[in-house]
Design a protein around this motif. Sequence first.
Motif, mmCIF file in Angstrom:
data_model
loop_
_atom_site.group_PDB
_atom_site.id
_atom_site.type_symbol
_atom_site.label_atom_id
_atom_site.label_comp_id
_atom_site.label_asym_id
_atom_site.label_seq_id
_atom_site.Cartn_x
_atom_site.Cartn_y
_atom_site.Cartn_z
ATOM 1 N N LEU A 1 0.790 -1.230 0.000
ATOM 2 C CA LEU A 1 0.000 0.000 0.000
ATOM 3 C C LEU A 1 0.828 1.289 0.000
ATOM 4 C CD1 LEU A 1 -2.752 -1.065 2.559
ATOM 5 C CD2 LEU A 1 -3.083 -0.673 0.110
ATOM 6 N N TYR A 2 1.913 1.322 0.751
ATOM 7 C CA TYR A 2 2.519 2.622 1.035
ATOM 8 C C TYR A 2 4.001 2.778 0.695
ATOM 9 C CZ TYR A 2 -1.735 2.520 3.840
ATOM 10 O OH TYR A 2 -3.030 2.384 4.241
ATOM 11 N N ILE B 1 10.041 7.240 7.849
ATOM 12 C CA ILE B 1 10.119 6.487 6.600
ATOM 13 C C ILE B 1 9.538 7.310 5.452
ATOM 14 C CG2 ILE B 1 9.382 4.379 5.423
ATOM 15 C CD1 ILE B 1 9.205 3.058 8.183
ATOM 16 N N LYS B 2 10.242 7.346 4.344
ATOM 17 C CA LYS B 2 9.769 8.083 3.171
ATOM 18 C C LYS B 2 8.668 7.313 2.454
ATOM 19 C CE LYS B 2 14.016 10.626 2.100
ATOM 20 N NZ LYS B 2 15.039 10.919 1.061
ATOM 21 N N LEU B 3 7.662 8.062 2.022
ATOM 22 C CA LEU B 3 6.596 7.489 1.197
ATOM 23 C C LEU B 3 6.816 7.871 -0.261
ATOM 24 C CD1 LEU B 3 3.491 8.180 3.493
ATOM 25 C CD2 LEU B 3 5.025 6.193 3.458
ATOM 26 N N THR B 4 8.079 8.078 -0.621
ATOM 27 C CA THR B 4 8.438 8.464 -1.980
ATOM 28 C C THR B 4 9.413 7.446 -2.563
ATOM 29 O OG1 THR B 4 10.187 9.869 -1.071
ATOM 30 C CG2 THR B 4 8.093 10.927 -1.579
ATOM 31 N N THR B 5 9.523 7.472 -3.868
ATOM 32 C CA THR B 5 10.459 6.599 -4.552
ATOM 33 C C THR B 5 11.845 7.246 -4.582
ATOM 34 O OG1 THR B 5 10.008 7.579 -6.710
ATOM 35 C CG2 THR B 5 8.582 5.762 -6.015
ATOM 36 N N ALA B 6 12.832 6.501 -5.090
ATOM 37 C CA ALA B 6 14.194 7.019 -5.152
ATOM 38 C C ALA B 6 14.299 8.250 -6.041
ATOM 39 C CB ALA B 6 15.142 5.923 -5.654
ATOM 40 N N ASP B 7 13.430 8.353 -7.050
ATOM 41 C CA ASP B 7 13.462 9.525 -7.928
ATOM 42 C C ASP B 7 12.437 10.586 -7.523
ATOM 43 O OD1 ASP B 7 11.368 7.884 -8.580
ATOM 44 O OD2 ASP B 7 11.721 7.883 -10.741
ATOM 45 N N GLY B 8 11.940 10.525 -6.274
ATOM 46 C CA GLY B 8 11.138 11.608 -5.725
ATOM 47 C C GLY B 8 9.663 11.581 -6.045
ATOM 48 N N LEU B 9 9.145 10.479 -6.563
ATOM 49 C CA LEU B 9 7.715 10.380 -6.830
ATOM 50 C C LEU B 9 6.978 9.971 -5.558
ATOM 51 C CD1 LEU B 9 7.768 8.477 -10.244
ATOM 52 C CD2 LEU B 9 7.675 10.951 -9.864
ATOM 53 N N ALA C 1 2.374 7.486 -1.555
ATOM 54 C CA ALA C 1 1.224 7.466 -0.654
ATOM 55 C C ALA C 1 1.138 8.798 0.083
ATOM 56 C CB ALA C 1 1.341 6.319 0.340
ATOM 57 N N PHE C 2 -0.037 9.073 0.635
ATOM 58 C CA PHE C 2 -0.272 10.274 1.430
ATOM 59 C C PHE C 2 -0.593 9.871 2.867
ATOM 60 C CE2 PHE C 2 -2.001 11.387 -2.835
ATOM 61 C CZ PHE C 2 -1.104 12.394 -3.162
ATOM 62 N N ALA C 3 -0.067 10.614 3.807
ATOM 63 C CA ALA C 3 -0.431 10.469 5.220
ATOM 64 C C ALA C 3 -0.864 11.848 5.703
ATOM 65 C CB ALA C 3 0.748 9.944 6.031
ATOM 66 N N ILE C 4 -2.162 12.082 5.777
ATOM 67 C CA ILE C 4 -2.703 13.412 6.072
ATOM 68 C C ILE C 4 -2.987 13.520 7.569
ATOM 69 C CG2 ILE C 4 -4.448 15.106 5.453
ATOM 70 C CD1 ILE C 4 -5.047 13.411 2.964
ATOM 71 N N PRO C 5 -2.312 14.447 8.274
ATOM 72 C CA PRO C 5 -2.511 14.552 9.722
ATOM 73 C C PRO C 5 -3.739 15.386 10.082
ATOM 74 C CG PRO C 5 -0.834 16.093 9.028
ATOM 75 C CD PRO C 5 -1.261 15.349 7.791
ATOM 76 N N PHE C 6 -4.378 15.031 11.185
ATOM 77 C CA PHE C 6 -5.498 15.802 11.731
ATOM 78 C C PHE C 6 -5.226 15.995 13.217
ATOM 79 C CE2 PHE C 6 -7.103 13.972 7.891
ATOM 80 C CZ PHE C 6 -7.927 14.956 7.355
ATOM 81 N N ASP D 1 6.075 20.594 2.286
ATOM 82 C CA ASP D 1 6.583 19.277 1.881
ATOM 83 C C ASP D 1 5.673 18.154 2.357
ATOM 84 O OD1 ASP D 1 7.055 19.508 4.582
ATOM 85 O OD2 ASP D 1 9.075 18.662 4.510
ATOM 86 N N ALA D 2 4.389 18.457 2.510
ATOM 87 C CA ALA D 2 3.451 17.469 3.054
ATOM 88 C C ALA D 2 3.387 16.197 2.212
ATOM 89 C CB ALA D 2 2.052 18.082 3.176
ATOM 90 N N ALA D 3 3.618 16.326 0.912
ATOM 91 C CA ALA D 3 3.520 15.168 0.025
ATOM 92 C C ALA D 3 4.787 14.330 -0.002
ATOM 93 C CB ALA D 3 3.181 15.631 -1.390
ATOM 94 N N THR D 4 5.865 14.819 0.573
ATOM 95 C CA THR D 4 7.145 14.108 0.465
ATOM 96 C C THR D 4 7.853 13.893 1.796
ATOM 97 O OG1 THR D 4 8.272 16.215 0.051
ATOM 98 C CG2 THR D 4 7.552 14.961 -1.880
ATOM 99 N N ALA D 5 7.401 14.518 2.873
ATOM 100 C CA ALA D 5 8.099 14.418 4.156
ATOM 101 C C ALA D 5 8.013 12.997 4.720
ATOM 102 C CB ALA D 5 7.513 15.406 5.157
#
Length: 269
Positions: A11-12, A35-43, A46-51, A127-131
Amino acid sequence: MEKLIAELTRLYLAPEAITRDALAQHIAGHTTLAIKLTTADGLTRAFAIPFRKVFGDGETGHWDRLCTVANALQAELGLPVPAVSIDGANAYRLWLSLATPVPAAQAQEFLELLRQAYFPERELAPDAATAPVYLPPCLNPRSGKWAAFIHPGMGASFAEESGLDMAPPLAGQVGFLEGLDSIDDEQFRQALRKLEQRRPPVPARAPAEPVSSAVLDALAAEPFALQPHGQAPASLPDELLLKDATLEDIVRHLHAKDIEPTFRFLAPR
């Protein structure tokens, strides 16, 4: 453990995000890794949206906000059911999985449009999509409590303290994940289009009000001395500095000279 690692990877996680042994140590609580939810080339994979709680939320405001967004993701945007977790401290997270990773800029745009549409009172990190994130289940290094995936029906019971005193059963964590699907390419494109259509319009700037020729003539007849900012002219100590003047200042100055200015207003078409 193996089943849970397989579900988290499905999934992630990108294949290169973390080794199997490191992830096992993370899940067992021996270490906690961002842990990064991105690939080695920065794609973005997955998203982890905090509330988190914000001022005025009350006891369950952040949970209610998550529920609103989770329901909208499915009912309005046509996306699969997201996972829900507690972070081991004071927040919830919604987890969205992408079947195909997308560029970081597009992922950030998706999150920003989602925020504008459903939780505009919150700010979004640039950087919410890549942090990197603490992927559940794991020990929260600040609180010492466990982060874990939860059943959505039990979410409100964690509103006061979003952490577990003991490690969650691994079989239960697998159960919360194994029925979930990733967002496919077409679902993501359609959701992005719908969010773009909901984008708030940019307020139009009011047109400038031109000064009438009578005012300009009066200004020409009563020239102001040009001086550096903040310095009054020696010969005209009480005069207005032209470069510092607003339209209201000009009107007051002309009134002091018994001159009544007239203005033309252009109505927007």
